[in-house]
Scaffold this active site. Structure first.
Site, mmCIF file in Angstrom:
data_model
loop_
_atom_site.group_PDB
_atom_site.id
_atom_site.type_symbol
_atom_site.label_atom_id
_atom_site.label_comp_id
_atom_site.label_asym_id
_atom_site.label_seq_id
_atom_site.Cartn_x
_atom_site.Cartn_y
_atom_site.Cartn_z
ATOM 1 N N ARG A 1 13.737 0.051 -14.110
ATOM 2 C CA ARG A 1 12.688 1.061 -13.927
ATOM 3 C C ARG A 1 13.277 2.466 -14.081
ATOM 4 O O ARG A 1 12.626 3.376 -14.593
ATOM 5 C CB ARG A 1 12.019 0.878 -12.567
ATOM 6 C CG ARG A 1 10.767 1.720 -12.410
ATOM 7 C CD ARG A 1 9.968 1.326 -11.184
ATOM 8 N NE ARG A 1 10.704 1.567 -9.960
ATOM 9 C CZ ARG A 1 10.312 1.142 -8.750
ATOM 10 N NH1 ARG A 1 9.199 0.462 -8.616
ATOM 11 N NH2 ARG A 1 11.028 1.403 -7.679
ATOM 12 N N LYS B 1 9.250 7.049 -11.768
ATOM 13 C CA LYS B 1 9.646 7.588 -10.475
ATOM 14 C C LYS B 1 10.310 8.948 -10.692
ATOM 15 O O LYS B 1 11.534 9.092 -10.605
ATOM 16 C CB LYS B 1 10.582 6.597 -9.780
ATOM 17 C CG LYS B 1 10.285 6.465 -8.302
ATOM 18 C CD LYS B 1 10.838 5.212 -7.735
ATOM 19 C CE LYS B 1 11.097 5.338 -6.251
ATOM 20 N NZ LYS B 1 9.963 5.751 -5.432
ATOM 21 N N GLU C 1 -2.985 4.364 -5.686
ATOM 22 C CA GLU C 1 -1.927 4.027 -4.730
ATOM 23 C C GLU C 1 -1.806 5.158 -3.725
ATOM 24 O O GLU C 1 -2.618 6.084 -3.727
ATOM 25 C CB GLU C 1 -0.610 3.763 -5.453
ATOM 26 C CG GLU C 1 -0.086 4.922 -6.289
ATOM 27 C CD GLU C 1 1.275 4.629 -6.920
ATOM 28 O OE1 GLU C 1 2.056 3.848 -6.345
ATOM 29 O OE2 GLU C 1 1.557 5.204 -7.977
HETATM 30 N N1 PLP Z 1 4.420 3.676 -5.444
HETATM 31 C C1 PLP Z 1 5.126 4.809 -5.280
HETATM 32 C C2 PLP Z 1 4.486 6.094 -5.657
HETATM 33 C C3 PLP Z 1 6.431 4.751 -4.755
HETATM 34 O O1 PLP Z 1 7.133 5.864 -4.576
HETATM 35 C C4 PLP Z 1 6.982 3.502 -4.405
HETATM 36 C C5 PLP Z 1 8.330 3.414 -3.884
HETATM 37 O O2 PLP Z 1 9.272 3.110 -4.558
HETATM 38 C C6 PLP Z 1 6.188 2.352 -4.594
HETATM 39 C C7 PLP Z 1 4.934 2.483 -5.114
HETATM 40 C C8 PLP Z 1 6.735 1.023 -4.251
HETATM 41 O O3 PLP Z 1 7.650 0.566 -5.222
HETATM 42 P P1 PLP Z 1 8.781 -0.450 -4.852
HETATM 43 O O4 PLP Z 1 8.119 -1.658 -4.292
HETATM 44 O O5 PLP Z 1 9.452 -0.733 -6.134
HETATM 45 O O6 PLP Z 1 9.668 0.217 -3.867
HETATM 46 C C1 COI Z 2 10.586 3.696 -1.733
HETATM 47 O O1 COI Z 2 9.861 2.892 -1.162
HETATM 48 O O2 COI Z 2 11.753 3.404 -2.084
HETATM 49 C C2 COI Z 2 10.131 5.026 -2.055
HETATM 50 O O3 COI Z 2 10.726 5.645 -2.885
HETATM 51 C C3 COI Z 2 8.950 5.540 -1.341
HETATM 52 C C4 COI Z 2 9.134 6.855 -0.665
HETATM 53 C C5 COI Z 2 10.189 6.865 0.393
HETATM 54 C C6 COI Z 2 9.257 7.964 -1.630
#
Ligand code: PLP
Ligand code: COI
Length: 341
Positions: free
Chosen positions: A82, A184, A220
């Protein structure tokens, strides 16, 4: 700080400086060999690309101490991939996937004393990030970059842990069609800060962002994807090109189907249908699964039948199965658990 001073069971989601972090620099078209450093500070030129035009991306993953005493990470290859996707969208040089995973291994091993004890409720959060480091004044990509990973022990993202939260439908947008919502990038978070401070001031725990084109569909929150459970026990999760493809959400869809025999639907979810769901949760690395008890849409309350006291029963099963896999209590699908030591 020494790990002896940490009260693992009462940690919040904050930064605690640990011993070592990883750094690699990109210059003249190549990443250097990189390595660990004790220096937690970064000195940058006043005109560095990241400071002027926010050319920065990041990731988030965790290290866990398992029941049988190992230290593991969860699907780090997906975070690495990612981050490659994020880098390409912001005209940054991708940090190679294998090197990302090796850097994660080095940072976790070097800070092993800060990986919280099994059963404490805390975990070690890893924050990989990359930014444009050389001076840039015309609007263009930097030509030099720094990639880093630091580690910090953390507790639950929301104060109450497994206690359901209340969120509001937000009037500000997080991402535009064809924008950067699916990567991200730090800029996505900068522009959510006004909205989150405002939400907190109004007594809400988080914002529910809608699709900015029609403002009818659920996207989200600022830091997590949504999952919904229907009254007949199906998992529904929003499908959108402008949300972050959460690794936790993708893992939960697999867990729901293959471990719990649930039906899973990834599709557009309309704000107008929220009242039909039995349970709602936020999922992400930091959030794990945080149950949502209530969504407030401009004064109109949408209360999920699971209530405000505890996680809904199906959300709980998903939570127990996912965290069971992460902590080594339940056998993981092939390739999900990356053992570090
Ligand atoms: N959506 C956003 C905007 C986020 O910052 C995160 C955190 O990483 C997620 C979703 C969840 O992603 P993940 O499950 O890969 O941590
Ligand atoms: C995560 O879940 O790793 C995120 O980046 C979410 C938040 C702390 C920005």
């Amino acid at each position: 700080m020494s790990n002896k001073q940490i009260d693992w069971s009462n940690l919040g989601f904050g930064y605690i400086q640990t011993d070592k972090r990883y750094v690699s620099n990109y210059k003249d078209g190549a990443w250097d060999e990189g390595g660990l450093t004790e220096d937690a500070n970064i000195v940058l030129n006043e005109c560095a690309g990241v400071l002027q035009y926010a050319q920065t991306i990041f990731e988030g993953l965790k290290a866990y101490r398992t029941e049988d005493g190992h230290i593991v990470t969860f699907r780090p290859d997906l975070n690495a991939q990612r981050m490659v996707d994020s880098a390409k969208r912001l005209q940054m040089p991708p940090f190679p996937v294998e090197r990302f995973v090796e850097a994660v291994e080095q940072v976790v091993a070097a800070n092993a004393d800060f990986v919280p004890p099994y059963g404490s409720g805390a975990t070690m959060y890893l924050r990989p990030y990359m930014f444009g480091s050389n001076p840039v004044i015309g609007v263009k990509p930097a030509s030099e970059y720094q990639f880093r990973i630091f580690a910090t022990p953390v507790g639950p993202y929301f104060k109450g842990g497994a206690k359901p939260i209340t969120i509001r439908v937000c009037d500000y947008d997080r991402a535009a069609p064809h924008g950067t919502g699916h990567i991200k990038a730090g800029l996505n978070y900068a522009m959510s800060l006004y909205a989150i401070v405002d939400a907190h001031e109004q007594g809400y725990d988080e914002n529910m962002y809608l699709d900015s084109a029609t403002r009818t569909k659920v996207e989200e929150t600022g830091g997590a994807n949504f999952i919904f459970i229907t009254k007949d026990g199906k998992l529904v999760t929003p499908k959108s090109d402008t949300i972050l493809p959460s690794i936790t959400r993708r893992s939960l869809c697999h867990v729901a189907k293959e471990y719990l025999g649930m039906e899973v639907e990834e599709r557009e979810v309309y704000l107008s249908e929220l009242g039909d769901f039995a349970e709602c949760g936020l999922c992400g690395t930091a959030a794990v699964i945080s149950p949502v008890g209530k969504v407030v849409d401009h004064g109109k309350e949408i209360c999920f039948p699971s209530g405000m006291d505890e996680m809904g029963p199906i959300t709980k099963k998903l939570y127990d199965t996912l965290t069971g896999i992460q902590m080594g209590r339940i056998e993981a699908p092939e390739g999900w658990i990356h053992v570090i030591k």
